[in-house]
Design a protein around this motif. Structure first.
Motif, PDB file in Angstrom:
ATOM      1  N   VAL A   1       0.841  -1.199   0.000  1.00 29.08           N
ATOM      2  CA  VAL A   1       0.000   0.000   0.000  1.00 29.08           C
ATOM      3  C   VAL A   1       0.877   1.250   0.000  1.00 29.08           C
ATOM      4  N   GLU A   2       0.270   2.393  -0.275  1.00 21.12           N
ATOM      5  CA  GLU A   2       0.993   3.659  -0.222  1.00 21.12           C
ATOM      6  C   GLU A   2       0.740   4.402   1.086  1.00 21.12           C
ATOM      7  N   SER A   3      -0.462   4.233   1.647  1.00 16.74           N
ATOM      8  CA  SER A   3      -0.841   4.984   2.844  1.00 16.74           C
ATOM      9  C   SER A   3      -1.549   4.068   3.833  1.00 16.74           C
ATOM     10  N   MET A   4      -1.154   4.177   5.104  1.00 18.23           N
ATOM     11  CA  MET A   4      -1.777   3.340   6.123  1.00 18.23           C
ATOM     12  C   MET A   4      -1.654   3.995   7.494  1.00 18.23           C
ATOM     13  N   VAL A   5      -2.476   3.527   8.401  1.00 18.80           N
ATOM     14  CA  VAL A   5      -2.441   3.930   9.801  1.00 18.80           C
ATOM     15  C   VAL A   5      -2.239   2.663  10.620  1.00 18.80           C
ATOM     16  N   MET A   6      -1.417   2.759  11.667  1.00 17.00           N
ATOM     17  CA  MET A   6      -1.285   1.625  12.581  1.00 17.00           C
ATOM     18  C   MET A   6      -1.570   2.073  13.996  1.00 17.00           C
ATOM     19  N   LEU A   7      -2.327   1.258  14.714  1.00 18.17           N
ATOM     20  CA  LEU A   7      -2.597   1.476  16.125  1.00 18.17           C
ATOM     21  C   LEU A   7      -2.121   0.251  16.893  1.00 18.17           C
ATOM     22  N   THR A   8      -1.334   0.463  17.942  1.00 15.42           N
ATOM     23  CA  THR A   8      -0.874  -0.621  18.795  1.00 15.42           C
ATOM     24  C   THR A   8      -1.629  -0.552  20.105  1.00 15.42           C
TER      25      THR A   8
ATOM     26  N   ASN B   1      -7.731   9.175   4.592  1.00 13.19           N
ATOM     27  CA  ASN B   1      -8.057   8.345   3.431  1.00 13.19           C
ATOM     28  C   ASN B   1      -7.019   7.237   3.221  1.00 13.19           C
ATOM     29  N   PRO B   2      -6.727   6.437   4.278  1.00  9.14           N
ATOM     30  CA  PRO B   2      -5.706   5.385   4.137  1.00  9.14           C
ATOM     31  C   PRO B   2      -6.256   4.166   3.412  1.00  9.14           C
ATOM     32  N   GLU B   3      -5.336   3.370   2.879  1.00 14.15           N
ATOM     33  CA  GLU B   3      -5.736   2.109   2.266  1.00 14.15           C
ATOM     34  C   GLU B   3      -5.972   1.040   3.324  1.00 14.15           C
ATOM     35  N   LYS B   4      -5.196   1.099   4.401  1.00  8.09           N
ATOM     36  CA  LYS B   4      -5.362   0.129   5.470  1.00  8.09           C
ATOM     37  C   LYS B   4      -5.229   0.801   6.829  1.00  8.09           C
ATOM     38  N   VAL B   5      -5.970   0.264   7.794  1.00  9.72           N
ATOM     39  CA  VAL B   5      -5.748   0.557   9.204  1.00  9.72           C
ATOM     40  C   VAL B   5      -5.347  -0.766   9.840  1.00  9.72           C
ATOM     41  N   VAL B   6      -4.148  -0.794  10.398  1.00  5.31           N
ATOM     42  CA  VAL B   6      -3.588  -2.023  10.961  1.00  5.31           C
ATOM     43  C   VAL B   6      -3.626  -1.935  12.484  1.00  5.31           C
ATOM     44  N   LEU B   7      -4.169  -2.966  13.114  1.00  9.80           N
ATOM     45  CA  LEU B   7      -4.245  -3.012  14.568  1.00  9.80           C
ATOM     46  C   LEU B   7      -3.291  -4.066  15.099  1.00  9.80           C
ATOM     47  N   GLY B   8      -2.431  -3.669  16.048  1.00  6.99           N
ATOM     48  CA  GLY B   8      -1.481  -4.581  16.662  1.00  6.99           C
ATOM     49  C   GLY B   8      -1.630  -4.608  18.167  1.00  6.99           C
ATOM     50  N   GLY B   9      -0.833  -5.447  18.823  1.00  6.78           N
ATOM     51  CA  GLY B   9      -0.909  -5.576  20.279  1.00  6.78           C
ATOM     52  C   GLY B   9      -1.686  -6.815  20.679  1.00  6.78           C
ATOM     53  N   GLY B  10      -1.560  -7.176  21.941  1.00  6.78           N
ATOM     54  CA  GLY B  10      -2.157  -8.402  22.441  1.00  6.78           C
ATOM     55  C   GLY B  10      -3.671  -8.459  22.315  1.00  6.78           C
ATOM     56  N   MET B  11      -4.327  -7.309  22.333  1.00  3.07           N
ATOM     57  CA  MET B  11      -5.779  -7.292  22.311  1.00  3.07           C
ATOM     58  C   MET B  11      -6.367  -7.870  21.027  1.00  3.07           C
ATOM     59  N   ILE B  12      -5.613  -7.832  19.930  1.00  3.52           N
ATOM     60  CA  ILE B  12      -6.174  -8.282  18.655  1.00  3.52           C
ATOM     61  C   ILE B  12      -6.417  -9.788  18.639  1.00  3.52           C
ATOM     62  N   ALA B  13      -5.883 -10.504  19.637  1.00  2.00           N
ATOM     63  CA  ALA B  13      -6.143 -11.941  19.733  1.00  2.00           C
ATOM     64  C   ALA B  13      -7.623 -12.237  19.949  1.00  2.00           C
ATOM     65  N   ALA B  14      -8.383 -11.225  20.354  1.00  2.00           N
ATOM     66  CA  ALA B  14      -9.830 -11.404  20.547  1.00  2.00           C
ATOM     67  C   ALA B  14     -10.533 -11.708  19.233  1.00  2.00           C
ATOM     68  N   GLY B  15      -9.916 -11.358  18.117  1.00  2.00           N
ATOM     69  CA  GLY B  15     -10.459 -11.708  16.802  1.00  2.00           C
ATOM     70  C   GLY B  15     -11.737 -10.974  16.447  1.00  2.00           C
ATOM     71  N   ASP B  16     -12.704 -11.714  15.892  1.00  2.00           N
ATOM     72  CA  ASP B  16     -13.899 -11.105  15.323  1.00  2.00           C
ATOM     73  C   ASP B  16     -14.732 -10.335  16.331  1.00  2.00           C
ATOM     74  N   VAL B  17     -14.751 -10.783  17.582  1.00  2.17           N
ATOM     75  CA  VAL B  17     -15.578 -10.092  18.569  1.00  2.17           C
ATOM     76  C   VAL B  17     -15.132  -8.637  18.715  1.00  2.17           C
ATOM     77  N   LEU B  18     -13.855  -8.361  18.506  1.00  6.31           N
ATOM     78  CA  LEU B  18     -13.341  -6.995  18.517  1.00  6.31           C
ATOM     79  C   LEU B  18     -13.417  -6.368  17.133  1.00  6.31           C
ATOM     80  N   PHE B  19     -12.898  -7.060  16.122  1.00 10.35           N
ATOM     81  CA  PHE B  19     -12.772  -6.463  14.789  1.00 10.35           C
ATOM     82  C   PHE B  19     -14.126  -6.164  14.154  1.00 10.35           C
ATOM     83  N   ASN B  20     -15.113  -7.023  14.350  1.00  9.73           N
ATOM     84  CA  ASN B  20     -16.432  -6.749  13.767  1.00  9.73           C
ATOM     85  C   ASN B  20     -17.020  -5.467  14.329  1.00  9.73           C
ATOM     86  N   SER B  21     -16.842  -5.264  15.625  1.00  7.43           N
ATOM     87  CA  SER B  21     -17.337  -4.055  16.264  1.00  7.43           C
ATOM     88  C   SER B  21     -16.592  -2.821  15.767  1.00  7.43           C
ATOM     89  N   VAL B  22     -15.266  -2.936  15.652  1.00 10.84           N
ATOM     90  CA  VAL B  22     -14.457  -1.823  15.148  1.00 10.84           C
ATOM     91  C   VAL B  22     -14.888  -1.451  13.738  1.00 10.84           C
TER      92      VAL B  22
END
Length: 322
Positions: free
Chosen positions: A131-138, A260-281
């Motif tokens: 990608v050319e543009s992205m945001v990351m949150l840890t 207007n990013p192409e991707k927002v990337v989420l990192g850190g231990g919390m992302i192990a929650a999977g869909d229950v977190l990501f679907n809400s986000v």
């Protein structure tokens, strides 16, 4: 002769080192305690020892190294290579660490904020590759952030850009350690997740196994307990993740509109929650942003895990040396 880049992730607890090739692949690694209490010179020595050990692991020589990048917790000046009294490195005041490591390693050395280099690592070699543009949150004790725009880290004129955890999502909301109220970090970090759970339990709205897990001592409640309970089917714990995802989605929706990013990337231990977190986000973020950037963006989990910092430090150094 092969050309490699050194990536260092300097934390208050550990020094992580990697030897990385020009494609972002790790060839060798090392990790050792920082032992910051022993003083600057000893820490610099351990950093150099870590480089030597990682080179040996990669079957490379010092002469193969073309540059070194170092990710460090701020505050710092990424242009001059100076670190100013970082909380995680007590006793370090106005340390010209890029210059000192350049003298030890004999190659150009560059520093950057640890969250920035983690973001660059995912951009260069991880979930943001291509990608050319992205945001990351840890998502950790706090919320760290990084932004890449058209292939370049967005650092700001003073190097303090991308403090995304301190985007205000609730006027007059929870008090943040930064002194402001309503910061995203107070709701979307692991600390915020636990606080949401404690507040919900204290209100007595729902039954939950969390009280048994922490033996009735809510001060002992942890993010892992909430995650484990959610996996066991505890409805209240699932709700805590959904609620945390909504707060995160509110902040991300604003970021999508602004960048207007192409991707927002989420990192850190919390992302192990999977869909229950990501679907809400994802659901909340899409409800908060315009159609055009919303249709383009993907909100995805990070791909490099604990290696993002060292890979990104090396990649950022490679980009800066031209």
């Amino acid at each position: 002769m092969s050309e490699v880049i050194v990536g260092l992730d300097l934390g208050g607890t550990n020094i992580k080192t990697a030897i990385v090739d020009r494609e972002g692949k790790i060839l060798g690694k090392d990790s050792r305690p920082t032992l910051v209490e022993e003083g600057l010179e000893k820490v610099l020595g351990r950093m150099e020892e870590g480089v030597n050990a990682a080179l040996a692991d990669a079957s490379q020589q010092r002469g193969d190294v073309v540059a070194a990048g170092i990710g460090i917790p701020g505050p710092l000046n990424w242009r001059t290579g100076m670190v100013f009294s970082p909380p995680n490195l007590p006793g370090w005041k106005n340390v010209p660490i890029a210059k000192l490591m350049r003298e030890r390693l004999g190659v150009p050395a560059y520093i950057d904020n640890d969250a920035n280099v983690a973001c660059y690592g995912e951009f260069w070699s991880g979930a943001g590759r291509g990608v050319e543009s992205m945001v990351m949150l840890t998502l950790g004790t706090g919320v760290g952030g990084g932004i890449v725009v058209f292939g370049k880290l967005l650092r700001g004129i003073d190097g303090t850009a991308a403090e995304l955890g301190h985007l205000c999502v609730s006027r007059g909301g929870r008090k943040c350690n930064c002194g402001a109220k309503g910061c995203l970090e107070t709701y979307a970090s692991v600390t915020g997740l636990v606080r949401t759970a404690v507040e919900g339990i204290e209100k007595g709205k729902k039954k939950t196994i969390l009280k048994d897990m922490c033996k009735g001592k809510l001060k002992k409640l942890t993010g892992k307990m909430i995650s484990d309970a959610a996996r066991e089917g505890d409805e209240f714990s699932k709700w805590v993740f959904v609620e945390t995802g909504r707060w995160l989605g509110v902040g991300i929706g604003s970021m999508i509109n602004m960048l207007n990013p192409e991707k927002v990337v989420l990192g850190g231990g919390m992302i192990a929650a999977g869909d229950v977190l990501f679907n809400s986000v994802r659901e909340t973020a899409m409800s908060q942003c315009f159609d055009v950037p919303g249709k383009r963006v993907e909100i995805v989990p990070a791909g490099l895990g604990g290696d993002a910092g060292v890979i990104g430090a090396a990649g950022s150094a490679l980009e800066r040396m031209g």
